[in-house]
Write a protein that holds these residues in place. Structure first.
Motif, PDB file in Angstrom:
ATOM      1  N   ARG A 181       0.844  -1.193   0.000  1.00 33.54           N
ATOM      2  CA  ARG A 181       0.000   0.000   0.000  1.00 33.54           C
ATOM      3  C   ARG A 181       0.884   1.250   0.000  1.00 33.54           C
ATOM      4  N   VAL A 182       0.424   2.278  -0.722  1.00 36.24           N
ATOM      5  CA  VAL A 182       1.118   3.571  -0.752  1.00 36.24           C
ATOM      6  C   VAL A 182       0.102   4.651  -0.419  1.00 36.24           C
ATOM      7  N   VAL A 183       0.415   5.425   0.630  1.00 35.51           N
ATOM      8  CA  VAL A 183      -0.502   6.455   1.113  1.00 35.51           C
ATOM      9  C   VAL A 183       0.249   7.773   1.242  1.00 35.51           C
ATOM     10  N   LEU A 184      -0.310   8.838   0.676  1.00 38.12           N
ATOM     11  CA  LEU A 184       0.220  10.183   0.862  1.00 38.12           C
ATOM     12  C   LEU A 184      -0.419  10.789   2.104  1.00 38.12           C
ATOM     13  N   LEU A 185       0.403  11.306   3.012  1.00 37.27           N
ATOM     14  CA  LEU A 185      -0.106  11.913   4.232  1.00 37.27           C
ATOM     15  C   LEU A 185      -0.456  13.373   3.992  1.00 37.27           C
ATOM     16  N   GLU A 186      -1.661  13.757   4.365  1.00 31.93           N
ATOM     17  CA  GLU A 186      -2.088  15.152   4.255  1.00 31.93           C
ATOM     18  C   GLU A 186      -2.752  15.545   5.570  1.00 31.93           C
ATOM     19  N   ARG A 187      -1.971  16.188   6.411  1.00 29.80           N
ATOM     20  CA  ARG A 187      -2.470  16.518   7.747  1.00 29.80           C
ATOM     21  C   ARG A 187      -3.031  17.927   7.785  1.00 29.80           C
ATOM     22  N   GLY A 188      -4.145  18.080   8.494  1.00 28.69           N
ATOM     23  CA  GLY A 188      -4.709  19.410   8.737  1.00 28.69           C
ATOM     24  C   GLY A 188      -5.349  19.976   7.498  1.00 28.69           C
ATOM     25  N   GLY A 189      -4.988  21.214   7.178  1.00 33.71           N
ATOM     26  CA  GLY A 189      -5.582  21.888   6.030  1.00 33.71           C
ATOM     27  C   GLY A 189      -7.050  22.171   6.218  1.00 33.71           C
ATOM     28  N   GLY A 190      -7.452  22.406   7.480  1.00 35.75           N
ATOM     29  CA  GLY A 190      -8.859  22.697   7.736  1.00 35.75           C
ATOM     30  C   GLY A 190      -9.726  21.470   7.872  1.00 35.75           C
ATOM     31  N   HIS A 191      -9.111  20.272   7.841  1.00 34.60           N
ATOM     32  CA  HIS A 191      -9.894  19.041   7.935  1.00 34.60           C
ATOM     33  C   HIS A 191     -10.529  18.912   9.317  1.00 34.60           C
ATOM     34  N   GLU A 192     -11.785  18.545   9.317  1.00 39.44           N
ATOM     35  CA  GLU A 192     -12.499  18.282  10.558  1.00 39.44           C
ATOM     36  C   GLU A 192     -13.189  16.929  10.453  1.00 39.44           C
ATOM     37  N   GLY A 193     -13.390  16.301  11.604  1.00 39.49           N
ATOM     38  CA  GLY A 193     -14.070  15.014  11.609  1.00 39.49           C
ATOM     39  C   GLY A 193     -13.112  13.858  11.516  1.00 39.49           C
ATOM     40  N   SER A 194     -13.648  12.698  11.192  1.00 35.62           N
ATOM     41  CA  SER A 194     -12.854  11.471  11.147  1.00 35.62           C
ATOM     42  C   SER A 194     -11.875  11.495   9.975  1.00 35.62           C
ATOM     43  N   PRO A 195     -10.730  10.833  10.128  1.00 31.96           N
ATOM     44  CA  PRO A 195      -9.797  10.736   9.004  1.00 31.96           C
ATOM     45  C   PRO A 195     -10.419   9.949   7.857  1.00 31.96           C
ATOM     46  N   ARG A 196      -9.990  10.247   6.660  1.00 31.07           N
ATOM     47  CA  ARG A 196     -10.534   9.518   5.506  1.00 31.07           C
ATOM     48  C   ARG A 196      -9.416   9.162   4.526  1.00 31.07           C
ATOM     49  N   LEU A 197      -9.562   8.006   3.919  1.00 32.86           N
ATOM     50  CA  LEU A 197      -8.673   7.538   2.862  1.00 32.86           C
ATOM     51  C   LEU A 197      -9.385   7.681   1.536  1.00 32.86           C
ATOM     52  N   ALA A 231       0.490   0.184  -9.493  1.00 34.10           N
ATOM     53  CA  ALA A 231      -0.673  -0.600  -9.938  1.00 34.10           C
ATOM     54  C   ALA A 231      -0.838  -1.851  -9.088  1.00 34.10           C
ATOM     55  N   GLY A 232       0.298  -2.445  -8.664  1.00 35.78           N
ATOM     56  CA  GLY A 232       0.243  -3.618  -7.813  1.00 35.78           C
ATOM     57  C   GLY A 232      -0.264  -3.328  -6.415  1.00 35.78           C
ATOM     58  N   CYS A 233      -0.259  -2.037  -6.041  1.00 35.90           N
ATOM     59  CA  CYS A 233      -0.765  -1.621  -4.724  1.00 35.90           C
ATOM     60  C   CYS A 233      -2.178  -1.056  -4.812  1.00 35.90           C
ATOM     61  N   GLY A 234      -2.781  -1.103  -5.998  1.00 39.61           N
ATOM     62  CA  GLY A 234      -4.105  -0.516  -6.167  1.00 39.61           C
ATOM     63  C   GLY A 234      -4.066   0.977  -6.371  1.00 39.61           C
ATOM     64  N   GLY A 235      -2.891   1.519  -6.729  1.00 36.66           N
ATOM     65  CA  GLY A 235      -2.763   2.964  -6.925  1.00 36.66           C
ATOM     66  C   GLY A 235      -2.350   3.676  -5.648  1.00 36.66           C
ATOM     67  N   VAL A 236      -2.335   4.998  -5.721  1.00 41.49           N
ATOM     68  CA  VAL A 236      -1.958   5.838  -4.577  1.00 41.49           C
ATOM     69  C   VAL A 236      -3.220   6.339  -3.884  1.00 41.49           C
ATOM     70  N   PHE A 237      -3.189   6.303  -2.561  1.00 40.90           N
ATOM     71  CA  PHE A 237      -4.283   6.827  -1.756  1.00 40.90           C
ATOM     72  C   PHE A 237      -3.794   8.025  -0.948  1.00 40.90           C
ATOM     73  N   ARG A 238      -4.727   8.880  -0.589  1.00 42.62           N
ATOM     74  CA  ARG A 238      -4.391  10.025   0.254  1.00 42.62           C
ATOM     75  C   ARG A 238      -5.129   9.897   1.586  1.00 42.62           C
ATOM     76  N   LEU A 239      -4.376  10.072   2.677  1.00 43.81           N
ATOM     77  CA  LEU A 239      -4.979  10.088   4.006  1.00 43.81           C
ATOM     78  C   LEU A 239      -5.112  11.539   4.454  1.00 43.81           C
ATOM     79  N   VAL A 240      -6.343  11.973   4.647  1.00 47.17           N
ATOM     80  CA  VAL A 240      -6.613  13.315   5.152  1.00 47.17           C
ATOM     81  C   VAL A 240      -6.976  13.162   6.627  1.00 47.17           C
ATOM     82  N   TYR A 241      -6.230  13.826   7.500  1.00 48.09           N
ATOM     83  CA  TYR A 241      -6.411  13.578   8.930  1.00 48.09           C
ATOM     84  C   TYR A 241      -5.934  14.786   9.745  1.00 48.09           C
ATOM     85  N   THR A 242      -6.283  14.758  11.017  1.00 49.46           N
ATOM     86  CA  THR A 242      -5.783  15.761  11.955  1.00 49.46           C
ATOM     87  C   THR A 242      -4.746  15.152  12.881  1.00 49.46           C
ATOM     88  N   GLU A 243      -5.084  14.034  13.505  1.00 49.35           N
ATOM     89  CA  GLU A 243      -4.152  13.310  14.367  1.00 49.35           C
ATOM     90  C   GLU A 243      -4.011  11.885  13.852  1.00 49.35           C
TER      91      GLU A 243
END
Length: 381
Positions: A181-197, A231-243
């Protein structure tokens, strides 16, 4: 680290392996050697592995904290330089499940990789690294369990200090390891609520990932290798989160779903006979437009990603039509006829085509004329 040879009599050298490169570290005294052995416990190797080791001498002028950071920086750089051309190296922390499936969480320096590695390791995942995830074209991952910089007393605002993964009680990952799995971390940026992938469109994910790699263009097929692995990892995902602690269960579940059978996005390599000789220059001799040399290129749906030197360039729509037409070295009139055939007529077609050709030329992917050796051009002048 000092470039001068400083031999500290009576202090036994410490041998440390980083991404396949063995270093012989010469500490100032026994106390410092004990500290470094504790911090680098999972990278220490025996004397038999140190026959061709690189010597690293620690200067007397460093404090313990300075010595730790300087050593980590030098060893990491040496390891990266050794693996360039053979591995895709991500600026990422890596965690592993019990089967050796690796989750790479990619982020620029200072964006929470160490905190993410520490938090997820404490939740039960194996600690692979908090710095560089080195991936072979096969998907095999090299573990780099370096020390982590941790604030000892966060409540009191104390300074960061290096701690080895054994000191911190982090789980040891199994062997072998494989990227899943490959995940780009994106913390904050005004995000509120539960983290999302969220999955990124394949080209968006590829282009977001490339700046967080080291020496990508040194691979034989840099874009194709990256696409094959992603492609073998299903592509790149982004995690938007606060903590990151709020995302632990989400990420563990996400990794557990990776079984190597995730259908990857469709892509294909672009192969064309384009001059790559660095001695070639371009001359306006026949008023035709041709493709310029490039490092690699891939087609993803209706978009093309071209790497020129180490810069990725995204081409789609009319630009892709024109770029593909340039394989046959057309004139502008012939380009116009091709565009009209594929896209229909337009009252301002001439202006639009001229602007698109100019943009592609500025990007360095096409050129007027024909490639000629520099010596031939000098004679022509």
């Amino acid at each position: 680290m000092s470039t001068d040879v400083e031999v500290h009599v009576g202090v036994e050298p410490l041998h440390v392996e980083v991404l396949g490169v063995v270093h012989t570290i010469h500490a100032v005294d026994e106390r410092q050697r004990t500290m470094l052995a504790r911090e680098w416990s999972r990278c220490v190797v025996d004397d038999a592995a140190a026959a061709d080791a690189e010597d690293v001498h620690i200067s007397d002028g460093y404090s313990d904290q300075e010595a730790g950071y300087a050593l980590a920086s030098e060893l990491t750089m040496n390891g990266i330089l050794a693996r360039r051309g053979s591995h895709l190296m991500l600026h990422a922390c890596g965690l592993s499940d019990a089967e050796g499936n690796v989750l790479a969480m990619v982020a620029r320096s200072g964006s929470g990789k160490t905190t993410a590695a520490l938090t997820l390791s404490r939740s039960g995942l194996g600690y692979v690294t908090d710095e560089t995830v080195a991936v072979a074209p096969s998907g095999a991952v090299l573990a780099y369990p370096k020390p982590l910089s941790v604030v000892d007393d966060e409540a009191a605002g104390g300074p960061k200090r290096q701690h080895g993964p054994d000191e911190l009680g982090l789980p040891v990952p199994p062997e072998p390891l494989h990227l899943r799995r490959v995940v780009l971390l994106e913390r904050g940026g005004g995000h509120e609520g539960s983290p999302r992938l969220e999955p990124l469109p394949f080209v968006d994910g590829l282009l977001a990932l490339i700046p967080q790699t080291s020496s990508l263009s040194r691979l034989e097929r840099p874009l194709q290798t990256a696409c094959e692995l992603l492609a073998g990892c299903g592509g790149v995902f982004r995690l938007v989160y606060t903590e990151i602690s709020d995302a632990t269960e989400l990420l563990q579940t996400f990794l557990s779903q990776a079984n190597g059978e995730t259908p990857g996005p469709s892509w294909e390599p672009f192969t064309e006979d384009v001059p790559t000789d660095g001695s070639m220059a371009w001359a306006i001799l026949d008023n035709r437009v041709r493709l310029k040399p490039h490092t690699d290129a891939v087609l993803v749906g209706n978009e093309l990603v071209i790497m020129v030197d180490d810069v990725p360039i995204r081409v789609g729509g009319l630009g892709l039509t024109i770029w593909q037409a340039c394989r046959d070295a057309p004139t502008l009139a012939e380009i116009g006829a091709t565009v009209e055939e594929l896209h229909g007529s337009h009252p301002e077609a001439g202006r639009i085509i001229d602007e698109t050709v100019a943009g592609l030329r500025e990007a360095g992917v096409i050129a007027w004329g024909r490639p000629s050796p520099v010596s031939e051009l000098v004679r022509a002048l």
